[in-house]
Design an enzyme around this catalytic site. Structure first.
Site, PDB file in Angstrom:
ATOM      1  N   GLU A  54      -1.903  -5.348   8.532  1.00  0.00           N
ATOM      2  CA  GLU A  54      -1.188  -4.989   9.889  1.00  0.00           C
ATOM      3  C   GLU A  54      -0.964  -5.089  11.361  1.00  0.00           C
ATOM      4  O   GLU A  54      -2.434  -5.183  11.196  1.00  0.00           O
ATOM      5  CB  GLU A  54      -0.841  -3.413   9.259  1.00  0.00           C
ATOM      6  CG  GLU A  54      -0.028  -3.091   7.763  1.00  0.00           C
ATOM      7  CD  GLU A  54       0.300  -1.327   7.924  1.00  0.00           C
ATOM      8  OE1 GLU A  54      -0.287  -0.461   9.106  1.00  0.00           O
ATOM      9  OE2 GLU A  54       0.897  -1.074   6.666  1.00  0.00           O
TER      10      GLU A  54
ATOM     11  N   LYS B 182      -1.319  -9.741   2.191  1.00  0.00           N
ATOM     12  CA  LYS B 182      -0.496  -9.285   4.427  1.00  0.00           C
ATOM     13  C   LYS B 182      -1.148  -8.136   4.325  1.00  0.00           C
ATOM     14  O   LYS B 182      -2.208  -7.423   4.667  1.00  0.00           O
ATOM     15  CB  LYS B 182       0.729  -8.032   3.523  1.00  0.00           C
ATOM     16  CG  LYS B 182       1.618  -7.343   4.477  1.00  0.00           C
ATOM     17  CD  LYS B 182       2.940  -6.956   4.512  1.00  0.00           C
ATOM     18  CE  LYS B 182       2.954  -5.564   3.978  1.00  0.00           C
ATOM     19  NZ  LYS B 182       2.490  -4.983   5.020  1.00  0.00           N
TER      20      LYS B 182
ATOM     21  N   GLU C 295       9.079  -4.547  10.326  1.00  0.00           N
ATOM     22  CA  GLU C 295       9.637  -2.578  10.316  1.00  0.00           C
ATOM     23  C   GLU C 295       9.852  -1.943  11.479  1.00  0.00           C
ATOM     24  O   GLU C 295       9.152  -1.622  12.136  1.00  0.00           O
ATOM     25  CB  GLU C 295       8.449  -2.204   9.193  1.00  0.00           C
ATOM     26  CG  GLU C 295       8.594  -1.097   8.925  1.00  0.00           C
ATOM     27  CD  GLU C 295       7.517  -0.448   7.667  1.00  0.00           C
ATOM     28  OE1 GLU C 295       6.440  -1.262   7.176  1.00  0.00           O
ATOM     29  OE2 GLU C 295       7.322   0.787   7.228  1.00  0.00           O
TER      30      GLU C 295
ATOM     31  N   ASP D 121      -1.140  -6.313  -0.697  1.00  0.00           N
ATOM     32  CA  ASP D 121      -1.297  -5.388   0.561  1.00  0.00           C
ATOM     33  C   ASP D 121      -2.379  -4.979   1.304  1.00  0.00           C
ATOM     34  O   ASP D 121      -2.989  -4.212   0.290  1.00  0.00           O
ATOM     35  CB  ASP D 121      -0.432  -4.485   0.690  1.00  0.00           C
ATOM     36  CG  ASP D 121      -0.250  -3.960   2.190  1.00  0.00           C
ATOM     37  OD1 ASP D 121      -0.028  -4.846   3.291  1.00  0.00           O
ATOM     38  OD2 ASP D 121       1.123  -2.928   2.230  1.00  0.00           O
TER      39      ASP D 121
ATOM     40  N   ASP E  30       0.963  -1.033  -0.004  1.00  0.00           N
ATOM     41  CA  ASP E  30       0.458  -0.294  -0.008  1.00  0.00           C
ATOM     42  C   ASP E  30       1.062   1.084   0.356  1.00  0.00           C
ATOM     43  O   ASP E  30       0.920   2.686  -0.256  1.00  0.00           O
ATOM     44  CB  ASP E  30      -1.353  -0.296   1.076  1.00  0.00           C
ATOM     45  CG  ASP E  30      -0.321   0.034   2.779  1.00  0.00           C
ATOM     46  OD1 ASP E  30       1.243  -0.164   2.562  1.00  0.00           O
ATOM     47  OD2 ASP E  30      -1.070  -0.062   3.375  1.00  0.00           O
ATOM     48  N   SER E  31       2.045   0.781   0.293  1.00  0.00           N
ATOM     49  CA  SER E  31       3.586   1.957   0.290  1.00  0.00           C
ATOM     50  C   SER E  31       2.887   2.755  -1.151  1.00  0.00           C
ATOM     51  O   SER E  31       3.393   3.591  -1.549  1.00  0.00           O
ATOM     52  CB  SER E  31       4.302   1.847   0.098  1.00  0.00           C
ATOM     53  OG  SER E  31       5.157   0.790  -1.055  1.00  0.00           O
TER      54      SER E  31
HETATM   55  O1  KIV Z   1       2.838  -1.283   1.851  1.00  0.00           O
HETATM   56  C1  KIV Z   1       4.743  -1.561   1.993  1.00  0.00           C
HETATM   57  O2  KIV Z   1       5.453  -1.417   0.768  1.00  0.00           O
HETATM   58  C2  KIV Z   1       4.877  -2.718   2.328  1.00  0.00           C
HETATM   59  C3  KIV Z   1       6.255  -3.166   2.844  1.00  0.00           C
HETATM   60  C4  KIV Z   1       7.408  -1.323   3.508  1.00  0.00           C
HETATM   61  C5  KIV Z   1       6.655  -3.778   3.787  1.00  0.00           C
HETATM   62  O3  KIV Z   1       4.211  -2.411   3.491  1.00  0.00           O
END
Ligand code: KIV
Length: 284
Positions: A114, A112, A181, A82, A43-44
């Site tokens: 969080e 993924k 992280e 994510d 989600d970055s």
């Molecule tokens: O969103 C992302 O890129 C991440 C990584 C930094 C692990 O969660």
């Protein structure tokens, strides 16, 4: 193709492994072909692709748009989607539906999530339905307001113990790996040693089983200063700026297009479409 079983084997055999974020067809194809075993549609992307100030505004539809492109580019890598902020928070039903969309529509092999807490039970449910789950503990960017900023987590013994306990519970719930992280190296080492499943660090020092970085940070596609934990392996932003300036100069001075770029009215019929294998990595 890399599977979650391979990722477990990496740890069992003591093989350290890389994960990178990918957000589009071409970058996924390049990373896949050089053998990066896990690609994360993080989600970055909200920050590096869409220009949001945090990851919070990213929607499920935006994530799916990029996930689909990545899954068209990658053949070998394990693809992880994510789950964005508020796509798994309202209810388990909402979480299951969105995780399912990542697999069915986005072509992802895993998701993924969080945090610990209720994510642990959710992990049990999703893995029980055949959707592999990667956990994410420590500095969890979706908790930015709760954490009071993007701050290193696990600095006190109580925080470190919480991270370790959450990691163990995620493992028991069926998570196949956990991203750690922004935690001190010692904490990441403790968690990695205590778990059977692999840990993947970002800003967590050298003691995790794998390492992940964000595509734009690794390849220098950013204009600002990179965080301390980033190692830059290319300077793509500078290359693009240099190339763009040379292109503009060539157009201004009439150097481009040259004779080699022109079509003539006589001669064999030419297609303006390059052959597919010639456009690999954009080279024509
Ligand atoms: O969103 C992302 O890129 C991440 C990584 C930094 C692990 O969660």
């Amino acid at each position: 193709m890399t599977t979650v079983l391979d990722v477990q084997r990496f740890k069992d055999e003591g093989r350290r492994f890389a994960m990178l974020t990918a957000y589009d067809f071409l970058s996924a194809q390049i990373l896949d072909e050089v053998g990066i075993p896990i690609l994360l549609v993080g989600d970055s992307l909200g920050m590096v692709m869409l220009g949001y100030p945090t990851t919070l505004p990213v929607t499920m539809d935006e994530m799916l748009h990029h996930a689909k492109a990545v899954s068209r580019g990658a053949r070998q890598a394990l693809l992880v989607g994510d789950m964005p902020f508020m796509s798994y928070h309202a209810s388990d039903e909402q979480a299951i539906e969105n995780a399912g969309r990542f697999v069915k529509e986005g072509g992802m092999h895993a998701v993924k999530l969080e945090g610990g807490g209720r994510i642990i039970e959710l992990t049990r449910k999703l893995t029980g339905m055949g959707i592999p789950v990667m956990g994410h503990l420590g500095l969890t960017p979706q908790f930015v307001h709760q954490m009071g900023g993007f701050k290193v987590q696990g600095k006190t013994e109580a925080q470190a113990a919480r991270i370790l306990a959450d990691a163990k519970e995620l493992e028991s719930a069926g998570a196949f790996s956990i991203v750690l992280e922004g935690v001190p190296s010692g904490v990441a080492g403790r968690v990695t040693k205590a778990l059977r499943i692999p840990t993947i660090g970002i800003g967590a020092g050298p003691k995790t089983d794998g390492q992940v970085l964000v595509f734009h940070d690794v390849f220098g596609l950013t204009t600002g200063k990179a965080p301390k934990f980033v190692k830059r392996y290319a300077g793509v932003a500078e290359e693009i700026a240099r190339g763009a300036q040379r292109f503009a100069d060539d157009v201004r001075t009439g150097t481009f297009p040259g004779p080699e770029h022109e079509y003539s009215a006589n001669g064999a019929t030419q297609s303006v479409e390059p052959k597919r294998d010639q456009v690999k990595y954009g080279a024509t």
